[in-house]
Design a protein around this motif. Structure first.
Motif, PDB file in Angstrom:
ATOM      1  N   LEU A 235      10.819  32.188 -22.392  1.00  0.00           N
ATOM      2  CA  LEU A 235       9.493  32.738 -22.654  1.00  0.00           C
ATOM      3  C   LEU A 235       8.772  32.984 -21.330  1.00  0.00           C
ATOM      4  CD1 LEU A 235       8.348  30.430 -25.611  1.00  0.00           C
ATOM      5  CD2 LEU A 235       9.269  32.753 -25.767  1.00  0.00           C
ATOM      6  N   SER A 236       8.285  34.194 -21.160  1.00  0.00           N
ATOM      7  CA  SER A 236       7.596  34.564 -19.924  1.00  0.00           C
ATOM      8  C   SER A 236       6.209  33.913 -19.873  1.00  0.00           C
ATOM      9  CB  SER A 236       7.444  36.088 -19.845  1.00  0.00           C
ATOM     10  OG  SER A 236       6.512  36.456 -18.859  1.00  0.00           O
ATOM     11  N   PRO A 237       5.902  33.134 -18.818  1.00  0.00           N
ATOM     12  CA  PRO A 237       4.558  32.549 -18.680  1.00  0.00           C
ATOM     13  C   PRO A 237       3.464  33.620 -18.658  1.00  0.00           C
ATOM     14  CG  PRO A 237       6.092  31.501 -17.164  1.00  0.00           C
ATOM     15  CD  PRO A 237       6.806  32.681 -17.758  1.00  0.00           C
ATOM     16  N   PHE A 238       3.765  34.772 -18.042  1.00  0.00           N
ATOM     17  CA  PHE A 238       2.785  35.849 -17.978  1.00  0.00           C
ATOM     18  C   PHE A 238       2.429  36.334 -19.380  1.00  0.00           C
ATOM     19  CE2 PHE A 238       2.049  40.468 -18.120  1.00  0.00           C
ATOM     20  CZ  PHE A 238       0.863  40.539 -17.392  1.00  0.00           C
ATOM     21  N   TYR A 239       3.447  36.559 -20.223  1.00  0.00           N
ATOM     22  CA  TYR A 239       3.181  37.062 -21.571  1.00  0.00           C
ATOM     23  C   TYR A 239       2.583  35.986 -22.474  1.00  0.00           C
ATOM     24  CZ  TYR A 239       5.344  41.535 -20.555  1.00  0.00           C
ATOM     25  OH  TYR A 239       5.606  42.775 -20.032  1.00  0.00           O
ATOM     26  N   ILE A 240       2.893  34.726 -22.199  1.00  0.00           N
ATOM     27  CA  ILE A 240       2.234  33.645 -22.946  1.00  0.00           C
ATOM     28  C   ILE A 240       0.738  33.667 -22.661  1.00  0.00           C
ATOM     29  CG2 ILE A 240       1.974  31.141 -23.155  1.00  0.00           C
ATOM     30  CD1 ILE A 240       4.959  30.869 -22.667  1.00  0.00           C
ATOM     31  N   LEU A 241       0.392  33.766 -21.358  1.00  0.00           N
ATOM     32  CA  LEU A 241      -1.022  33.823 -20.968  1.00  0.00           C
ATOM     33  C   LEU A 241      -1.705  35.061 -21.531  1.00  0.00           C
ATOM     34  CD1 LEU A 241      -3.400  32.727 -19.357  1.00  0.00           C
ATOM     35  CD2 LEU A 241      -2.516  33.944 -17.342  1.00  0.00           C
ATOM     36  N   LEU A 242      -1.033  36.209 -21.438  1.00  0.00           N
ATOM     37  CA  LEU A 242      -1.598  37.454 -21.961  1.00  0.00           C
ATOM     38  C   LEU A 242      -1.808  37.359 -23.470  1.00  0.00           C
ATOM     39  CD1 LEU A 242      -2.488  40.374 -21.526  1.00  0.00           C
ATOM     40  CD2 LEU A 242      -0.074  41.071 -21.756  1.00  0.00           C
ATOM     41  N   SER A 243      -0.863  36.747 -24.165  1.00  0.00           N
ATOM     42  CA  SER A 243      -0.982  36.579 -25.620  1.00  0.00           C
ATOM     43  C   SER A 243      -2.200  35.737 -25.973  1.00  0.00           C
ATOM     44  CB  SER A 243       0.286  35.925 -26.182  1.00  0.00           C
ATOM     45  OG  SER A 243       1.412  36.759 -26.002  1.00  0.00           O
ATOM     46  N   LEU A 244      -2.390  34.640 -25.238  1.00  0.00           N
ATOM     47  CA  LEU A 244      -3.532  33.765 -25.504  1.00  0.00           C
ATOM     48  C   LEU A 244      -4.853  34.490 -25.256  1.00  0.00           C
ATOM     49  CD1 LEU A 244      -2.253  30.395 -23.955  1.00  0.00           C
ATOM     50  CD2 LEU A 244      -2.374  31.027 -26.380  1.00  0.00           C
ATOM     51  N   ILE A 245      -4.892  35.298 -24.211  1.00  0.00           N
ATOM     52  CA  ILE A 245      -6.110  36.073 -23.912  1.00  0.00           C
ATOM     53  C   ILE A 245      -6.414  37.052 -25.045  1.00  0.00           C
ATOM     54  CG2 ILE A 245      -7.094  37.832 -22.382  1.00  0.00           C
ATOM     55  CD1 ILE A 245      -5.607  36.468 -20.074  1.00  0.00           C
ATOM     56  N   ILE A 246      -5.379  37.762 -25.517  1.00  0.00           N
ATOM     57  CA  ILE A 246      -5.570  38.728 -26.604  1.00  0.00           C
ATOM     58  C   ILE A 246      -6.009  38.027 -27.877  1.00  0.00           C
ATOM     59  CG2 ILE A 246      -4.411  40.398 -28.110  1.00  0.00           C
ATOM     60  CD1 ILE A 246      -2.609  41.089 -25.722  1.00  0.00           C
ATOM     61  N   ILE A 247      -5.388  36.881 -28.166  1.00  0.00           N
ATOM     62  CA  ILE A 247      -5.727  36.129 -29.385  1.00  0.00           C
ATOM     63  C   ILE A 247      -7.187  35.698 -29.369  1.00  0.00           C
ATOM     64  CG2 ILE A 247      -5.315  33.974 -30.638  1.00  0.00           C
ATOM     65  CD1 ILE A 247      -2.346  34.242 -29.679  1.00  0.00           C
TER      66      ILE A 247
END
Length: 266
Positions: A235-247
């Motif tokens: 799991l990409s840390p960048f996309y995890i962070l981006l996902s949380l921001i979008i959520i």
């Protein structure tokens, strides 16, 4: 708030069960198919190499060898994701706009609760349903794909892939509830959510076809935790962070829209 949360779980139970039945049917059929065709998978994989790239992408075979347990699992995840992601998007619409559609807004929002508290309870119930959905996908994939194919070494990949599915579902849910806050009616919100999730897939397919513009995958949540890339890199840390921001952004903005929206007279 707890009362609304539990009531929401009860009201959405039937819809969730219907979608879970579809998942069970899909994975069960896949298990039978893979077992029956197990000896012919090598020929199928060789034949697939001659297909145009766009066909491979559309059927979840791009970069996948279905004659290996990992490849068969990756292909199955592609199809379960279609159900998981559209369910997530429409969960965002169903969470609050359902009250407008069935004319229960006036009753619900006249209760002695802040409107934001009611919507947060509904968000909590929806996320709970998405967790149950992802967990069911994970269990069925393990029982119907990994065990029959006999390669337990991909269990680790399976776990992080399932986590990726859940995160993507919550992202698409937040997009759906954001759209429902903007839209004037349930029908409009449903249409735009369907078009949005479809557009995400179209962008994902286009980027996979081009193959040299990975940085543009930020435009399409369905590519954040692509099963092939997750299998190789986690799991990409960048996309995890981006996902949380979008959520967080999607839910907070949706609540602001709903607080200002005339729900009782819609």
């Amino acid at each position: 708030m707890k009362t609304i949360y539990l009531k929401e779980l009860k009201l959405t139970q039937k819809t969730l069960v219907i979608w879970l039945v579809l998942i069970v049917m899909l994975t069960g059929f896949a298990a039978i198919e893979f077992i029956v065709l197990k000896d012919a998978m090598g020929e199928i994989a060789a034949m697939a190499e001659s297909f145009p790239k766009i066909i491979l992408i559309l059927f979840g075979l791009n970069g996948v060898r279905v004659d290996t347990p990992l490849g068969a699992y990756q292909c199955m995840v592609f199809w379960t994701n279609l159900l998981a992601f559209f369910y997530a998007g429409f969960s965002g619409i169903f969470a609050v706009s359902r009250e407008e559609r069935f004319g229960t807004s006036e009753f619900l929002f006249s209760k002695p609760y802040k409107r934001s508290a009611i919507i947060w309870a509904k968000i909590g119930a929806a996320v709970t349903n998405l967790f149950v959905f992802s967990l069911t996908v994970g269990i069925m994939s393990y029982l119907c794909i990994i065990l029959p194919l006999g390669d337990l070494s991909i269990t680790g990949v399976h776990i992080i892939t399932t986590l990726g599915i859940f995160l993507t579902q919550v992202v698409l849910f937040s997009v759906g509830i954001f759209i429902s806050g903007l839209a004037k009616s349930y029908k409009t919100a449903s249409l735009f959510t369907m078009l949005t999730v479809t557009a995400f897939y179209v962008i994902s397919f286009a980027l996979d076809y081009i193959g040299t513009m990975d940085f543009l995958k930020v435009l399409t949540p369905v590519s954040y935790f692509n099963v092939v890339s997750v299998s190789e890199n986690g799991l990409s840390p960048f996309y995890i962070l981006l996902s949380l921001i979008i959520i967080l952004a999607g839910c907070f903005m949706a609540i602001r829209f709903f607080e200002r929206k005339d729900l009782c007279n819609s």
